[in-house]
Enzyme design. Structure first.
Site, PDB file in Angstrom:
ATOM      1  N   TYR A  66       3.162  53.792  13.307  1.00 30.42           N
ATOM      2  CA  TYR A  66       2.034  54.589  12.793  1.00 30.42           C
ATOM      3  C   TYR A  66       2.261  54.855  11.303  1.00 30.42           C
ATOM      4  O   TYR A  66       1.350  54.729  10.490  1.00 30.42           O
ATOM      5  CB  TYR A  66       1.951  55.901  13.574  1.00 30.42           C
ATOM      6  CG  TYR A  66       0.951  56.914  13.055  1.00 30.42           C
ATOM      7  CD1 TYR A  66      -0.411  56.789  13.318  1.00 30.42           C
ATOM      8  CD2 TYR A  66       1.376  58.030  12.322  1.00 30.42           C
ATOM      9  CE1 TYR A  66      -1.321  57.741  12.858  1.00 30.42           C
ATOM     10  CE2 TYR A  66       0.473  58.982  11.866  1.00 30.42           C
ATOM     11  CZ  TYR A  66      -0.879  58.829  12.137  1.00 30.42           C
ATOM     12  OH  TYR A  66      -1.778  59.765  11.679  1.00 30.42           O
ATOM     13  N   SER A 115      -1.712  60.147   5.898  1.00 31.80           N
ATOM     14  CA  SER A 115      -0.857  61.102   6.615  1.00 31.80           C
ATOM     15  C   SER A 115       0.386  61.310   5.763  1.00 31.80           C
ATOM     16  O   SER A 115       0.744  60.441   4.956  1.00 31.80           O
ATOM     17  CB  SER A 115      -0.443  60.500   7.965  1.00 31.80           C
ATOM     18  OG  SER A 115       0.597  61.239   8.555  1.00 31.80           O
ATOM     19  N   GLY A 149     -15.359  58.614  13.381  1.00 39.43           N
ATOM     20  CA  GLY A 149     -14.616  59.482  14.313  1.00 39.43           C
ATOM     21  C   GLY A 149     -15.088  60.918  14.227  1.00 39.43           C
ATOM     22  O   GLY A 149     -14.284  61.854  14.212  1.00 39.43           O
ATOM     23  N   ASN A 155     -12.181  58.517   8.585  1.00 38.00           N
ATOM     24  CA  ASN A 155     -11.352  59.459   9.347  1.00 38.00           C
ATOM     25  C   ASN A 155     -10.818  58.879  10.658  1.00 38.00           C
ATOM     26  O   ASN A 155      -9.716  59.218  11.066  1.00 38.00           O
ATOM     27  CB  ASN A 155     -12.184  60.716   9.641  1.00 38.00           C
ATOM     28  CG  ASN A 155     -11.585  61.535  10.765  1.00 38.00           C
ATOM     29  OD1 ASN A 155     -10.597  62.256  10.587  1.00 38.00           O
ATOM     30  ND2 ASN A 155     -12.151  61.409  11.970  1.00 38.00           N
TER      31      ASN A 155
HETATM   32  N1  LIG Z   1      -3.694  65.347  14.024  1.00 42.11           N
HETATM   33  C1  LIG Z   1      -2.703  65.116  13.149  1.00 42.11           C
HETATM   34  O1  LIG Z   1      -1.612  65.714  13.260  1.00 42.11           O
HETATM   35  C2  LIG Z   1      -2.910  64.166  11.998  1.00 42.11           C
HETATM   36  C3  LIG Z   1      -1.974  64.174  10.960  1.00 42.11           C
HETATM   37  C4  LIG Z   1      -2.119  63.280   9.892  1.00 42.11           C
HETATM   38  C5  LIG Z   1      -3.201  62.427   9.859  1.00 42.11           C
HETATM   39  N2  LIG Z   1      -4.114  62.432  10.877  1.00 42.11           N
HETATM   40  C6  LIG Z   1      -5.239  61.488  10.809  1.00 42.11           C
HETATM   41  O2  LIG Z   1      -6.471  62.201  10.852  1.00 42.11           O
HETATM   42  C7  LIG Z   1      -7.482  61.362  11.387  1.00 42.11           C
HETATM   43  C8  LIG Z   1      -8.208  62.098  12.508  1.00 42.11           C
HETATM   44  O3  LIG Z   1      -7.269  62.354  13.549  1.00 42.11           O
HETATM   45  P1  LIG Z   1      -7.424  63.550  14.590  1.00 42.11           P
HETATM   46  O4  LIG Z   1      -6.179  64.342  14.529  1.00 42.11           O
HETATM   47  O5  LIG Z   1      -8.733  64.214  14.435  1.00 42.11           O
HETATM   48  O6  LIG Z   1      -7.365  62.701  15.937  1.00 42.11           O
HETATM   49  P2  LIG Z   1      -8.207  62.736  17.283  1.00 42.11           P
HETATM   50  O7  LIG Z   1      -8.571  64.122  17.652  1.00 42.11           O
HETATM   51  O8  LIG Z   1      -7.416  61.905  18.224  1.00 42.11           O
HETATM   52  O9  LIG Z   1      -9.559  61.961  16.876  1.00 42.11           O
HETATM   53  C9  LIG Z   1      -9.524  60.611  16.550  1.00 42.11           C
HETATM   54  C10 LIG Z   1     -10.942  60.168  16.250  1.00 42.11           C
HETATM   55  O10 LIG Z   1     -10.911  58.779  15.867  1.00 42.11           O
HETATM   56  C11 LIG Z   1     -11.837  58.089  16.685  1.00 42.11           C
HETATM   57  N3  LIG Z   1     -11.490  56.695  16.894  1.00 42.11           N
HETATM   58  C12 LIG Z   1     -10.361  56.164  17.413  1.00 42.11           C
HETATM   59  N4  LIG Z   1     -10.457  54.817  17.468  1.00 42.11           N
HETATM   60  C13 LIG Z   1     -11.676  54.491  16.961  1.00 42.11           C
HETATM   61  C14 LIG Z   1     -12.363  53.289  16.746  1.00 42.11           C
HETATM   62  N5  LIG Z   1     -11.835  52.107  17.089  1.00 42.11           N
HETATM   63  N6  LIG Z   1     -13.595  53.330  16.176  1.00 42.11           N
HETATM   64  C15 LIG Z   1     -14.148  54.508  15.834  1.00 42.11           C
HETATM   65  N7  LIG Z   1     -13.571  55.696  16.044  1.00 42.11           N
HETATM   66  C16 LIG Z   1     -12.338  55.688  16.603  1.00 42.11           C
HETATM   67  C17 LIG Z   1     -11.832  58.862  18.017  1.00 42.11           C
HETATM   68  O11 LIG Z   1     -12.962  58.499  18.777  1.00 42.11           O
HETATM   69  P3  LIG Z   1     -12.947  58.567  20.407  1.00 42.11           P
HETATM   70  O12 LIG Z   1     -13.266  59.985  20.779  1.00 42.11           O
HETATM   71  O13 LIG Z   1     -13.993  57.581  20.812  1.00 42.11           O
HETATM   72  O14 LIG Z   1     -11.573  58.155  20.854  1.00 42.11           O
HETATM   73  C18 LIG Z   1     -11.863  60.276  17.479  1.00 42.11           C
HETATM   74  O15 LIG Z   1     -13.150  60.624  17.081  1.00 42.11           O
HETATM   75  C19 LIG Z   1      -6.782  60.085  11.862  1.00 42.11           C
HETATM   76  O16 LIG Z   1      -6.924  59.085  10.874  1.00 42.11           O
HETATM   77  C20 LIG Z   1      -5.326  60.517  11.968  1.00 42.11           C
HETATM   78  O17 LIG Z   1      -4.432  59.437  11.856  1.00 42.11           O
HETATM   79  C21 LIG Z   1      -3.998  63.294  11.952  1.00 42.11           C
END
Ligand SMILES: NC(=O)c1ccc[n+]([C@@H]2O[C@H](COP(=O)([O-])OP(=O)(O)OC[C@H]3O[C@@H](n4cnc5c(N)ncnc54)[C@H](OP(=O)(O)O)[C@@H]3O)[C@@H](O)[C@H]2O)c1
Length: 248
Positions: free
Chosen positions: A154, A141, A17, A88
């Site tokens: 989630y 998370s 990701g 990630n």
């Molecule tokens: N943002 C928050 O508040 C938060 C808080 C706690 C934990 N997290 C965790 O942090 C991590 C990153 O999240 P983020 O906030 O950066 O979210 P984001 O901006 O929505 O990015 C998600 C990433 O995951 C990729 N992805 C989704 N499904 C996939 C798949 N099947 N195979 C490969 N890649 C895939 C997406 O690719 P595409 O562009 O192709 O969709 C994107 O690159 C996640 O694990 C999330 O649960 C986030």
């Protein structure tokens, strides 16, 4: 117990990701800390163009859909030199436990957040068990430490990531592998765009992750909310459960 650190300088990493949000910030922070090469995993490698244009062959785009075992197998056949794996990639499918969508939402979350982490890590197990220091970083998370009803399914998936992280750490205890669990609160990315809360930056998350790698820190609370909640969790997991239960 904490292990020896894994300084990214001169090492090779794979980040899933990597095209946006926290994943992209981690790639940039690894590059700023002297990583020799990052395999940047994305479902659409076109989305990595700005990284490859800016960093040349220090960023190697790789096609990676963590729900596709063939895609993972192909990748692990072509890459055998990684020192650091960052799990990630994630999705945020909202569902309550007693809703009609509970099962489908749980499945959506598990397919990426849990089976994706397990599949990718197992595929690169040999790389992680080398003589030299290696690391695996799993992004869980705060919701994995206490269920938040507004995103109950989630939370279940991220609790599974927390447990997977502990299990990996236990099974790699006698290897030179550092296993890092990351427990962010709300972070300013596309994933959290609809959440009406104060959010920290993906850059701060990435900085704390790279510092944890260097220092051998196993549990990372990388933003304002998680630093507070993490300290509270250390003293009172029940208190965290009760507080998070109000996020309905
Ligand atoms: N943002 C928050 O508040 C938060 C808080 C706690 C934990 N997290 C965790 O942090 C991590 C990153 O999240 P983020 O906030 O950066 O979210 P984001 O901006 O929505 O990015 C998600 C990433 O995951 C990729 N992805 C989704 N499904 C996939 C798949 N099947 N195979 C490969 N890649 C895939 C997406 O690719 P595409 O562009 O192709 O969709 C994107 O690159 C996640 O694990 C999330 O649960 C986030």
């Amino acid at each position: 117990m904490s292990k020896l650190g894994v300084n990214p300088e001169g090492k090779i990493a794979l980040v899933s990701g990597a095209n946006r949000g926290i994943g992209k910030a981690i790639v940039l922070e690894l590059l700023a800390n002297g990583i020799a090469k990052v395999y940047a995993g994305a479902r659409n490698t076109e989305a990595l163009k700005d990284l490859t244009e800016a960093y040349g062959d220090r960023v190697v785009p790789v096609h990676l859909d963590v729900t596709d075992l063939n895609s993972i197998a192909a990748l692990s056949k072509s890459i055998n030199d990684i020192d650091i794996l960052v799990n990630n990639a994630g999705v945020f499918s909202i569902g309550k436990i007693f809703s009609e969508t509970a099962v489908s939402s749980l499945k959506e979350n598990f397919d990426v957040n849990v089976w994706g982490v397990l599949g990718l890590t197992k595929a690169f197990e040999a790389s992680l068990q080398k003589e030299s220091n290696t690391a695996v970083v799993n992004i869980s998370s705060l919701a994995g430490l206490g269920n938040m009803p507004m995103a109950a399914t989630y939370s279940v998936s991220k609790a599974a990531v927390h447990s997977l992280t502990q299990g990996m750490r236990a099974e790699l205890a006698d290897k030179n592998a550092l296993v890092v669990g990351v427990y962010p609160g709300p972070i300013d990315t596309d994933m959290a765009a609809a959440l009406p809360m104060e959010k920290d930056s993906p850059e701060n998350v990435a900085k704390d992750i790279v510092n944890a790698l260097k220092e051998g820190t196993e549990d990372v609370f990388p933003d304002v909310m998680s630093k507070e909640a993490g300290a509270y969790y250390a003293n009172s997991p029940k208190g965290v459960e009760q507080q998070f239960a109000t996020f309905a």
